[in-house]
Every structure is written in C-alpha cells, then in structure tokens.
Design a protein around this motif. Structure first.
Motif, PDB file in Angstrom:
ATOM      1  N   ILE A 204       0.806  -1.358   0.068  1.00 40.78           N
ATOM      2  CA  ILE A 204       0.123  -0.200  -0.144  1.00 40.78           C
ATOM      3  C   ILE A 204       0.851   1.195   0.305  1.00 40.78           C
ATOM      4  N   LYS A 205       1.996   1.359   0.781  1.00 40.63           N
ATOM      5  CA  LYS A 205       2.789   2.472   0.967  1.00 40.63           C
ATOM      6  C   LYS A 205       4.373   1.920   1.443  1.00 40.63           C
ATOM      7  N   TYR A 206       5.077   2.290   0.578  1.00 40.75           N
ATOM      8  CA  TYR A 206       6.774   1.951   0.838  1.00 40.75           C
ATOM      9  C   TYR A 206       7.163   2.868   1.898  1.00 40.75           C
ATOM     10  N   ILE A 207       7.406   2.431   3.033  1.00 44.17           N
ATOM     11  CA  ILE A 207       8.062   3.000   4.548  1.00 44.17           C
ATOM     12  C   ILE A 207       9.145   2.677   4.709  1.00 44.17           C
ATOM     13  N   ALA A 208      10.322   3.005   4.494  1.00 45.02           N
ATOM     14  CA  ALA A 208      11.948   2.785   5.155  1.00 45.02           C
ATOM     15  C   ALA A 208      11.878   2.369   6.422  1.00 45.02           C
ATOM     16  N   ILE A 209      11.314   1.042   6.843  1.00 41.65           N
ATOM     17  CA  ILE A 209      11.057   0.628   8.143  1.00 41.65           C
ATOM     18  C   ILE A 209      12.386   0.579   8.833  1.00 41.65           C
ATOM     19  N   GLY A 210      13.574   0.345   8.091  1.00 43.60           N
ATOM     20  CA  GLY A 210      15.111   0.245   8.918  1.00 43.60           C
ATOM     21  C   GLY A 210      15.289   1.427   9.369  1.00 43.60           C
ATOM     22  N   ASN A 211      14.995   2.788   8.774  1.00 44.71           N
ATOM     23  CA  ASN A 211      15.270   3.784   9.321  1.00 44.71           C
ATOM     24  C   ASN A 211      14.498   4.341  10.381  1.00 44.71           C
ATOM     25  N   MET A 212      13.452   3.552  10.995  1.00 40.22           N
ATOM     26  CA  MET A 212      12.722   3.808  12.047  1.00 40.22           C
ATOM     27  C   MET A 212      13.096   3.174  13.366  1.00 40.22           C
ATOM     28  N   VAL A 213      14.134   2.328  13.237  1.00 38.36           N
ATOM     29  CA  VAL A 213      14.615   1.475  14.402  1.00 38.36           C
ATOM     30  C   VAL A 213      15.079   2.176  15.383  1.00 38.36           C
ATOM     31  N   PRO A 214      15.842   3.265  15.113  1.00 38.88           N
ATOM     32  CA  PRO A 214      16.253   4.070  16.478  1.00 38.88           C
ATOM     33  C   PRO A 214      15.200   4.919  17.295  1.00 38.88           C
ATOM     34  N   ALA A 215      13.865   4.602  16.840  1.00 34.09           N
ATOM     35  CA  ALA A 215      12.949   5.248  17.619  1.00 34.09           C
ATOM     36  C   ALA A 215      12.761   4.314  18.841  1.00 34.09           C
ATOM     37  N   LEU A 216      12.977   3.014  18.640  1.00 35.90           N
ATOM     38  CA  LEU A 216      12.663   2.079  19.777  1.00 35.90           C
ATOM     39  C   LEU A 216      13.791   2.156  20.864  1.00 35.90           C
ATOM     40  N   ILE A 217      15.052   2.889  20.501  1.00 33.23           N
ATOM     41  CA  ILE A 217      15.994   3.170  21.507  1.00 33.23           C
ATOM     42  C   ILE A 217      15.679   4.364  22.199  1.00 33.23           C
ATOM     43  N   LEU A 218      15.023   5.374  21.350  1.00 31.87           N
ATOM     44  CA  LEU A 218      14.799   6.558  22.008  1.00 31.87           C
ATOM     45  C   LEU A 218      13.467   6.741  22.913  1.00 31.87           C
ATOM     46  N   VAL A 219      12.467   5.783  22.583  1.00 33.36           N
ATOM     47  CA  VAL A 219      11.188   5.795  23.142  1.00 33.36           C
ATOM     48  C   VAL A 219      11.069   5.932  24.979  1.00 33.36           C
ATOM     49  N   ILE A 220      11.978   4.914  25.448  1.00 35.21           N
ATOM     50  CA  ILE A 220      12.027   4.862  26.748  1.00 35.21           C
ATOM     51  C   ILE A 220      12.592   5.921  27.405  1.00 35.21           C
ATOM     52  N   PRO A 221      13.844   6.355  27.224  1.00 34.71           N
ATOM     53  CA  PRO A 221      14.154   7.626  27.737  1.00 34.71           C
ATOM     54  C   PRO A 221      13.312   9.025  27.597  1.00 34.71           C
ATOM     55  N   LEU A 222      12.750   9.099  26.390  1.00 39.30           N
ATOM     56  CA  LEU A 222      11.981  10.215  26.200  1.00 39.30           C
ATOM     57  C   LEU A 222      10.555   9.961  27.016  1.00 39.30           C
ATOM     58  N   SER A 223       9.956   8.762  26.959  1.00 40.21           N
ATOM     59  CA  SER A 223       8.858   8.647  27.983  1.00 40.21           C
ATOM     60  C   SER A 223       9.120   9.031  29.390  1.00 40.21           C
TER      61      SER A 223
END
Length: 231
Positions: A204-223
C-alpha cells in the motif's frame, strides 16, 4: 525459561524452511494475494499495540526523531548491505533475494511491537501466551516470504532469537525499575513500526522501516523524561 521466545523463533525457522521447500508448488499469485492479508494482520496488530499507550507525545516524538536520525544515517540501506553480505551465498527462491523485502522481513520478525510486547510480558511476568499467539502469524508470514525468497527467510530466526533473548534478559533484570508508562510507550512505538510493516507488506505504501529502528532506542528515555515533567 523463555518458552514463548523459543517457540516464536522456531515458528519462523520452520515456516522459512517449509516455504522454501514448497515454493515450487505454490503459485506466485497466491503468495501475492496472501501478502495483502498478512499485511492487514500486521497493521491490525500494530493498531492494537498503539492503543496500549498511556501518553502519546513521547511516542510520536520518538518515531519522528528516530526516523529523522535513521534517514540521515541511511540505516535501512546499511542494514540491507550487511544482510546482503551475510546471506549472499545462501540459496534463494524463485525470484532471487529482494533486499528491500528481506529487510522488511527482518524488521517485521525482529522489531515488531507485537513481538517486543510479548517478550517483555514473558520476561516480566512469565506469561508466554502473547508470543505463542504471535507464532501462528509468524509461521505463515515466514512461509509466504520463503516461497519467493527461499529458505534464507528461516535464518532470520537466528538474529531474532538473539534480540528476543537479550530483551527477555533485560526485562528480567530491569523490569522492576520501569514504570508502566515506559513499557506501554515502548510497545506503542513498536506498534507504529508494525503498522508501517503492514502497509509495506500489503504494498500500500513503501516506508523505510529500517530507518525507524532508532525510535525503539529513544522511546523509553523520552517517555521517562516526559513523565518526569509531570505530564
């Protein structure tokens, strides 16, 4: 013992091997149609995980900032290059090894919100039911991927097991120090990645999922930071 982690990874391994073996008997059109259904299932799982969030702003900020950093580093391309080197001598299926699809499969199996939530649940409480349920979806997903890409899909179970085992051990070690808000934020962030993977699987939509992986590292400290501000 990480029972759910082990069963889930074995499901990917078995599905990959079986799909590579049966690939010659399954029409390409059938696999293409199944990809739409699997994409819909992945998207639905992502929505369910996103609904667990208690505070959305740090999750959204993590995804935006994480993707921005991942895109600057061209992370997905680097992931594709690494796995291309690792698996270049492995026999593949009917269409050869599509690295875009392969990276998507790696992220889908190794970094989905559903899987991470399941690992955290088992690590924190010993409840493996979430990962056991996920194993059914992963078995068929790996089978369909392997029809076109070959048994190389089954090898994703190796990094998946290492990542899940590390998360399991970490959950056991630090679970008592994390507030529920951080855990749900992590799961929700993974849910967004899973939704992106679903859109991509269904073409449906091409999204560069690999580029989103850093979000998993950032989310706990930001939360944690967001919670410390009193929000």
């Amino acid at each position: 013992m990480p029972v759910g982690v082990t069963v889930n990874c074995l499901a990917v391994l078995t599905g990959g091997i079986l799909g590579g073996w049966l690939g010659r008997y399954i029409p390409i059109k059938t696999t293409e149609r199944m990809m739409g259904v699997l994409g819909l299932c992945s998207f639905s799982i992502g929505v369910l995980n996103l609904m667990k969030v208690e505070s959305a702003p740090p999750v959204i900020l993590s995804v935006l900032l994480g993707y921005f950093l991942g895109d600057l580093a061209d992370l997905e391309k680097r992931i594709a290059w690494i796995f291309g080197k690792i698996f270049k001598k492995v026999p593949v299926g009917k269409s050869g090894l599509d690295m875009d699809a392969f990276v998507m499969a790696v992220v889908l199996f190794c970094a989905s919100g559903f899987g991470i939530f399941g690992v955290l649940t088992e690590g924190l409480s010993g409840d493996s039911s979430v990962l056991l349920s996920k194993s059914f979806l992963d078995f068929f997903t790996a089978l369909i991927f392997a029809v076109t890409m070959g048994m190389v899909i089954g090898l994703i179970a190796v990094p998946q097991y290492l990542i899940f085992l590390l998360l399991f051990v970490a959950a056991r070690a630090v679970g008592g120090y994390l507030a529920q808000e951080e855990i749900t934020a992590f799961v929700a962030c993974g849910g967004i990645l899973t939704m992106a993977a679903g859109l991509r699987v269904a073409q449906i939509k091409y999204i560069a999922i690999g580029n989103m992986v850093p979000a998993l590292i950032l989310v706990i400290p930001l939360s944690y930071w967001w919670r410390s501000l009193g929000f």
